[in-house]
Design a protein around this motif. Structure first.
Motif, PDB file in Angstrom:
ATOM      1  N   THR A   1       0.852  -1.186   0.000  1.00 38.35           N
ATOM      2  CA  THR A   1       0.000   0.000   0.000  1.00 38.35           C
ATOM      3  C   THR A   1       0.886   1.233   0.000  1.00 38.35           C
ATOM      4  O   THR A   1       1.992   1.217   0.570  1.00 38.35           O
ATOM      5  CB  THR A   1      -0.934   0.047   1.230  1.00 38.35           C
ATOM      6  OG1 THR A   1      -0.146  -0.012   2.410  1.00 38.35           O
ATOM      7  CG2 THR A   1      -1.925  -1.093   1.206  1.00 38.35           C
ATOM      8  N   TYR A   2       0.397   2.298  -0.644  1.00 41.63           N
ATOM      9  CA  TYR A   2       1.170   3.534  -0.771  1.00 41.63           C
ATOM     10  C   TYR A   2       0.298   4.735  -0.442  1.00 41.63           C
ATOM     11  O   TYR A   2      -0.861   4.807  -0.846  1.00 41.63           O
ATOM     12  CB  TYR A   2       1.724   3.663  -2.192  1.00 41.63           C
ATOM     13  CG  TYR A   2       2.739   2.595  -2.504  1.00 41.63           C
ATOM     14  CD1 TYR A   2       4.065   2.762  -2.118  1.00 41.63           C
ATOM     15  CD2 TYR A   2       2.367   1.416  -3.148  1.00 41.63           C
ATOM     16  CE1 TYR A   2       5.007   1.773  -2.379  1.00 41.63           C
ATOM     17  CE2 TYR A   2       3.296   0.427  -3.407  1.00 41.63           C
ATOM     18  CZ  TYR A   2       4.617   0.609  -3.020  1.00 41.63           C
ATOM     19  OH  TYR A   2       5.553  -0.370  -3.272  1.00 41.63           O
ATOM     20  N   LYS A   3       0.900   5.672   0.276  1.00 43.67           N
ATOM     21  CA  LYS A   3       0.211   6.902   0.648  1.00 43.67           C
ATOM     22  C   LYS A   3       0.217   7.856  -0.532  1.00 43.67           C
ATOM     23  O   LYS A   3       1.224   8.011  -1.212  1.00 43.67           O
ATOM     24  CB  LYS A   3       0.911   7.540   1.853  1.00 43.67           C
ATOM     25  CG  LYS A   3       0.119   8.641   2.513  1.00 43.67           C
ATOM     26  CD  LYS A   3       0.817   9.076   3.804  1.00 43.67           C
ATOM     27  CE  LYS A   3      -0.046  10.023   4.593  1.00 43.67           C
ATOM     28  NZ  LYS A   3       0.588  10.350   5.885  1.00 43.67           N
TER      29      LYS A   3
ATOM     30  N   LEU B   1      10.932   4.364  -5.309  1.00 41.53           N
ATOM     31  CA  LEU B   1      10.367   4.989  -6.507  1.00 41.53           C
ATOM     32  C   LEU B   1       8.838   4.974  -6.444  1.00 41.53           C
ATOM     33  O   LEU B   1       8.186   5.994  -6.694  1.00 41.53           O
ATOM     34  CB  LEU B   1      10.846   4.262  -7.770  1.00 41.53           C
ATOM     35  CG  LEU B   1      10.191   4.673  -9.083  1.00 41.53           C
ATOM     36  CD1 LEU B   1      10.678   6.060  -9.501  1.00 41.53           C
ATOM     37  CD2 LEU B   1      10.482   3.658 -10.164  1.00 41.53           C
ATOM     38  N   PHE B   2       8.241   3.841  -6.094  1.00 40.64           N
ATOM     39  CA  PHE B   2       6.782   3.739  -5.979  1.00 40.64           C
ATOM     40  C   PHE B   2       6.262   4.701  -4.918  1.00 40.64           C
ATOM     41  O   PHE B   2       5.266   5.384  -5.122  1.00 40.64           O
ATOM     42  CB  PHE B   2       6.376   2.314  -5.612  1.00 40.64           C
ATOM     43  CG  PHE B   2       6.311   1.354  -6.771  1.00 40.64           C
ATOM     44  CD1 PHE B   2       7.118   1.494  -7.884  1.00 40.64           C
ATOM     45  CD2 PHE B   2       5.453   0.274  -6.735  1.00 40.64           C
ATOM     46  CE1 PHE B   2       7.065   0.601  -8.932  1.00 40.64           C
ATOM     47  CE2 PHE B   2       5.377  -0.630  -7.780  1.00 40.64           C
ATOM     48  CZ  PHE B   2       6.188  -0.463  -8.884  1.00 40.64           C
ATOM     49  N   THR B   3       6.933   4.728  -3.765  1.00 40.53           N
ATOM     50  CA  THR B   3       6.512   5.588  -2.657  1.00 40.53           C
ATOM     51  C   THR B   3       6.484   7.046  -3.100  1.00 40.53           C
ATOM     52  O   THR B   3       5.501   7.763  -2.873  1.00 40.53           O
ATOM     53  CB  THR B   3       7.449   5.407  -1.447  1.00 40.53           C
ATOM     54  OG1 THR B   3       7.365   4.039  -1.019  1.00 40.53           O
ATOM     55  CG2 THR B   3       7.065   6.333  -0.303  1.00 40.53           C
ATOM     56  N   GLU B   4       7.539   7.506  -3.752  1.00 44.36           N
ATOM     57  CA  GLU B   4       7.615   8.899  -4.215  1.00 44.36           C
ATOM     58  C   GLU B   4       6.602   9.170  -5.320  1.00 44.36           C
ATOM     59  O   GLU B   4       5.945  10.206  -5.336  1.00 44.36           O
ATOM     60  CB  GLU B   4       9.034   9.204  -4.697  1.00 44.36           C
ATOM     61  CG  GLU B   4      10.051   9.230  -3.579  1.00 44.36           C
ATOM     62  CD  GLU B   4      11.488   9.287  -4.076  1.00 44.36           C
ATOM     63  OE1 GLU B   4      11.718   9.403  -5.308  1.00 44.36           O
ATOM     64  OE2 GLU B   4      12.395   9.204  -3.219  1.00 44.36           O
ATOM     65  N   CYS B   5       6.469   8.212  -6.222  1.00 40.78           N
ATOM     66  CA  CYS B   5       5.558   8.391  -7.356  1.00 40.78           C
ATOM     67  C   CYS B   5       4.108   8.496  -6.870  1.00 40.78           C
ATOM     68  O   CYS B   5       3.390   9.424  -7.241  1.00 40.78           O
ATOM     69  CB  CYS B   5       5.731   7.219  -8.317  1.00 40.78           C
ATOM     70  SG  CYS B   5       4.821   7.409  -9.854  1.00 40.78           S
ATOM     71  N   PHE B   6       3.670   7.552  -6.031  1.00 35.46           N
ATOM     72  CA  PHE B   6       2.284   7.577  -5.565  1.00 35.46           C
ATOM     73  C   PHE B   6       1.991   8.781  -4.678  1.00 35.46           C
ATOM     74  O   PHE B   6       0.869   9.266  -4.633  1.00 35.46           O
ATOM     75  CB  PHE B   6       1.914   6.275  -4.853  1.00 35.46           C
ATOM     76  CG  PHE B   6       1.650   5.139  -5.813  1.00 35.46           C
ATOM     77  CD1 PHE B   6       0.601   5.196  -6.705  1.00 35.46           C
ATOM     78  CD2 PHE B   6       2.468   4.017  -5.822  1.00 35.46           C
ATOM     79  CE1 PHE B   6       0.354   4.166  -7.608  1.00 35.46           C
ATOM     80  CE2 PHE B   6       2.240   2.982  -6.716  1.00 35.46           C
ATOM     81  CZ  PHE B   6       1.182   3.058  -7.608  1.00 35.46           C
TER      82      PHE B   6
END
Length: 191
Positions: free
Chosen positions: A38-40, A79-84
């Protein structure tokens, strides 16, 4: 106990296959894999990403390293964390709408029954007190479940009746109540 242990069969097999042999948080299904977490989002909401199968992973973001390149997971997770975090949940849902990227909103209890998919499927019902609850599943065509629409009983509401059904006498029940062995909270009429 055996039934509970058996439900863990997947984890035991995953251990032998190398999918669950790393420390907590570094395995395929415990938030180690960047494509299953899950990503914020920018607005403080969350998205669930479950792109386990290669065809879904390929639709997630362009130019990603090979899915099972475990050594790339920490960098990819960042990368996913920053992107989302760069867009709102609603923005991401528009982007992924109509794709097979396996990205869904993480909803609060207040939001889940009003989600379009759940409304269309009739996934939630209301009891006689207006309390919402999940509809019984699976939905079978020949033998559909008939949900009880009565309100849930209060703890101890039927204590005396149940004990009487099991053959306890009034004297025995009174002793149990007086000593605190059982609790009775009979609902009073609302007249």
């Amino acid at each position: 106990v055996e039934g509970a242990a058996f439900t863990g069969s997947f984890l035991w097999k995953s251990l032998r296959l190398g999918f669950w042999n790393r420390p907590r948080g570094e395995n395929l299904l415990d938030s180690g894999a960047p494509f299953y977490d899950t990503y914020k989002t920018l607005d403080g909401q969350y998205l669930a990403v479950g792109a386990m199968e290669a065809e879904f992973y390929d639709q997630l973001l362009k130019e990603l390293p090979p899915q099972m390149s475990i050594s790339d997971w920490p960098e990819l997770k960042q990368l996913f964390t920053e992107c989302f975090a760069s867009k709102t949940q609603a923005d991401w849902l528009k982007i992924f709408d109509g794709t097979d990227a396996c990205v869904t909103p993480v909803l609060s209890f207040d939001q889940v029954s009003s989600h379009p998919h759940n409304r269309e499927r009739g996934s939630f019902m209301k009891n006689s007190s207006g309390e919402e609850f999940p509809r019984p599943a699976p939905v079978l065509s020949r033998t559909p479940a008939e949900p009880c629409l009565a309100s849930d009983p209060a703890i101890g509401e039927h204590t005396v009746e149940v004990l009487q059904d099991y053959g306890y006498t009034s004297t025995e029940i009174d002793k149990m109540l007086a000593s605190g062995v059982v609790e009775c909270n009979a609902v009073k009429a609302k007249l």
